[in-house]
Design a protein around this motif. Structure first.
Motif, PDB file in Angstrom:
ATOM      1  N   LEU A  34       0.828  -1.195   0.000  1.00  0.00           N
ATOM      2  CA  LEU A  34       0.000   0.000   0.000  1.00  0.00           C
ATOM      3  C   LEU A  34       0.869   1.254   0.000  1.00  0.00           C
ATOM      4  N   GLU A  35       1.930   1.229   0.805  1.00  0.00           N
ATOM      5  CA  GLU A  35       2.848   2.372   0.878  1.00  0.00           C
ATOM      6  C   GLU A  35       3.513   2.621  -0.477  1.00  0.00           C
ATOM      7  N   ASP A  36       3.948   1.543  -1.139  1.00  0.00           N
ATOM      8  CA  ASP A  36       4.588   1.677  -2.448  1.00  0.00           C
ATOM      9  C   ASP A  36       3.614   2.237  -3.486  1.00  0.00           C
ATOM     10  N   LYS A  37       2.356   1.780  -3.441  1.00  0.00           N
ATOM     11  CA  LYS A  37       1.355   2.259  -4.396  1.00  0.00           C
ATOM     12  C   LYS A  37       1.087   3.747  -4.207  1.00  0.00           C
ATOM     13  N   LEU A  38       0.974   4.170  -2.955  1.00  0.00           N
ATOM     14  CA  LEU A  38       0.715   5.583  -2.674  1.00  0.00           C
ATOM     15  C   LEU A  38       1.878   6.459  -3.134  1.00  0.00           C
ATOM     16  N   ALA A  40       4.131   5.635  -5.467  1.00  0.00           N
ATOM     17  CA  ALA A  40       4.245   5.533  -6.919  1.00  0.00           C
ATOM     18  C   ALA A  40       3.233   6.439  -7.613  1.00  0.00           C
ATOM     19  N   ALA A  41       2.077   6.639  -6.983  1.00  0.00           N
ATOM     20  CA  ALA A  41       1.031   7.470  -7.574  1.00  0.00           C
ATOM     21  C   ALA A  41       1.442   8.931  -7.688  1.00  0.00           C
ATOM     22  N   THR A  42       2.422   9.343  -6.908  1.00  0.00           N
ATOM     23  CA  THR A  42       2.864  10.745  -6.917  1.00  0.00           C
ATOM     24  C   THR A  42       4.072  10.967  -7.819  1.00  0.00           C
ATOM     25  N   ILE A  43       4.544   9.925  -8.476  1.00  0.00           N
ATOM     26  CA  ILE A  43       5.766  10.008  -9.283  1.00  0.00           C
ATOM     27  C   ILE A  43       5.438  10.053 -10.772  1.00  0.00           C
ATOM     28  N   LYS A  81       8.921   0.468  -6.771  1.00  0.00           N
ATOM     29  CA  LYS A  81       8.084   1.210  -7.715  1.00  0.00           C
ATOM     30  C   LYS A  81       8.355   2.704  -7.702  1.00  0.00           C
ATOM     31  N   THR A  82       9.043   3.176  -6.675  1.00  0.00           N
ATOM     32  CA  THR A  82       9.367   4.599  -6.602  1.00  0.00           C
ATOM     33  C   THR A  82      10.463   4.991  -7.583  1.00  0.00           C
ATOM     34  N   LYS A  83      11.199   3.999  -8.115  1.00  0.00           N
ATOM     35  CA  LYS A  83      12.285   4.289  -9.054  1.00  0.00           C
ATOM     36  C   LYS A  83      12.187   3.498 -10.348  1.00  0.00           C
ATOM     37  N   PHE A  84      11.530   2.351 -10.295  1.00  0.00           N
ATOM     38  CA  PHE A  84      11.505   1.483 -11.471  1.00  0.00           C
ATOM     39  C   PHE A  84      10.074   1.176 -11.935  1.00  0.00           C
ATOM     40  N   PHE A  85       9.969   0.935 -13.237  1.00  0.00           N
ATOM     41  CA  PHE A  85       8.730   0.413 -13.801  1.00  0.00           C
ATOM     42  C   PHE A  85       9.041  -0.970 -14.345  1.00  0.00           C
ATOM     43  N   GLU A 203      18.757 -14.519  -1.680  1.00  0.00           N
ATOM     44  CA  GLU A 203      20.225 -14.577  -1.693  1.00  0.00           C
ATOM     45  C   GLU A 203      20.819 -13.719  -2.810  1.00  0.00           C
ATOM     46  N   PHE A 204      20.010 -13.451  -3.829  1.00  0.00           N
ATOM     47  CA  PHE A 204      20.480 -12.628  -4.947  1.00  0.00           C
ATOM     48  C   PHE A 204      20.465 -11.160  -4.501  1.00  0.00           C
ATOM     49  N   LYS A 205      21.550 -10.740  -3.919  1.00  0.00           N
ATOM     50  CA  LYS A 205      21.612  -9.390  -3.354  1.00  0.00           C
ATOM     51  C   LYS A 205      22.326  -8.450  -4.324  1.00  0.00           C
ATOM     52  N   PHE A 206      21.620  -7.376  -4.698  1.00  0.00           N
ATOM     53  CA  PHE A 206      22.209  -6.368  -5.570  1.00  0.00           C
ATOM     54  C   PHE A 206      21.545  -5.036  -5.274  1.00  0.00           C
ATOM     55  N   ASP A 207      22.365  -4.011  -5.094  1.00  0.00           N
ATOM     56  CA  ASP A 207      21.840  -2.687  -4.762  1.00  0.00           C
ATOM     57  C   ASP A 207      21.356  -1.995  -6.040  1.00  0.00           C
ATOM     58  N   THR A 208      20.071  -2.125  -6.328  1.00  0.00           N
ATOM     59  CA  THR A 208      19.533  -1.548  -7.566  1.00  0.00           C
ATOM     60  C   THR A 208      19.464  -0.023  -7.533  1.00  0.00           C
TER      61      THR A 208
END
Length: 213
Positions: A34-38, A40-43, A81-85, A203-208
């Motif tokens: 819910l937090e991500d959706k809210l 993302a809606a402002t971006i 979702k705040t940075k990627f689609f 385990e697949f750790k990567f700083d996107t």
């Protein structure tokens, strides 16, 4: 008789603790979604970096709802979702099928780095995650009033920079998954596979956040 009663009571208490923990995890995930959706809606969508996912897994799991949910949730965690689609999997999968058809490839024909780059450019992806998962023959063990199914999977996970055609990270991860049941319940090989797949993603750790648009 008293010993059997104590065993049953212990199993019931263990089950209640497991269910309570699962409920708390589900609530936390729902709140995060819910937090991500809210946010993302402002971006502005044009500011987001497009990413795609190509998956090669055993046929019986391709359209499985449980497996699809695990992949979707882990992609959202990896690419906020705040940075990627994240390009819909249906779009990426359709592009993959058409590419194979146009190049006289069968469904079983593996794709290489050049193939991934070409398909990614067609659908406008800046970065593409490629996941290939294979598993050994699942096994089952039967205990006192319980049963457990186990599955070991080998995950080849690679993140491709579509512009440079370089792999930013590539890992082969081996994980054991299991599905257990108590009393009259029935364990599931699908749940065991999903458990192993989820562990592999963790385990697949990567700083996107380091990825540029």
């Amino acid at each position: 008789m008293k010993k059997i009663f104590l065993i049953l009571l212990s199993l019931l208490m263990l089950s209640s603790v497991v269910f309570a923990n699962d409920a708390q995890d589900d609530q936390a995930k729902a709140a995060k979604k819910l937090e991500d959706k809210l946010m993302a809606a402002t971006i502005d969508p044009s500011t987001l970096t497009k990413v795609a996912l190509f998956v090669e897994i055993p046929t019986q799991y391709i359209n499985n709802e449980k497996i699809g949910k695990v992949i979707s949730e882990k992609m959202s965690e990896l690419f906020p979702k705040t940075k990627f689609f994240v390009i819909p999997h249906e779009t990426a999968n359709a592009a993959l099928r058409i590419y194979k058809e146009d190049n006289r490839m069968t469904e079983a024909t593996p794709i290489n780095r050049e193939d991934i780059q070409k398909i990614s450019k067609e659908i406008g992806s800046r970065y593409t995650l490629f996941l290939k998962a294979s598993n050994n023959a699942p096994s089952a063990s039967i205990g006192f009033m319980s049963a457990t199914f186990k599955s070991t999977i080998v995950c080849d996970i690679r993140l491709l920079d579509v512009e440079t055609k370089n792999y930013l990270v590539t890992k082969e991860i081996i994980k054991d998954g299991k599905s257990s049941s108590f009393f009259a319940g029935v364990p599931s090989f699908t749940n065991a596979y999903a458990d192993a797949l989820e562990q592999a993603f963790d385990e697949f750790k990567f700083d996107t956040s380091t990825l540029t648009k």
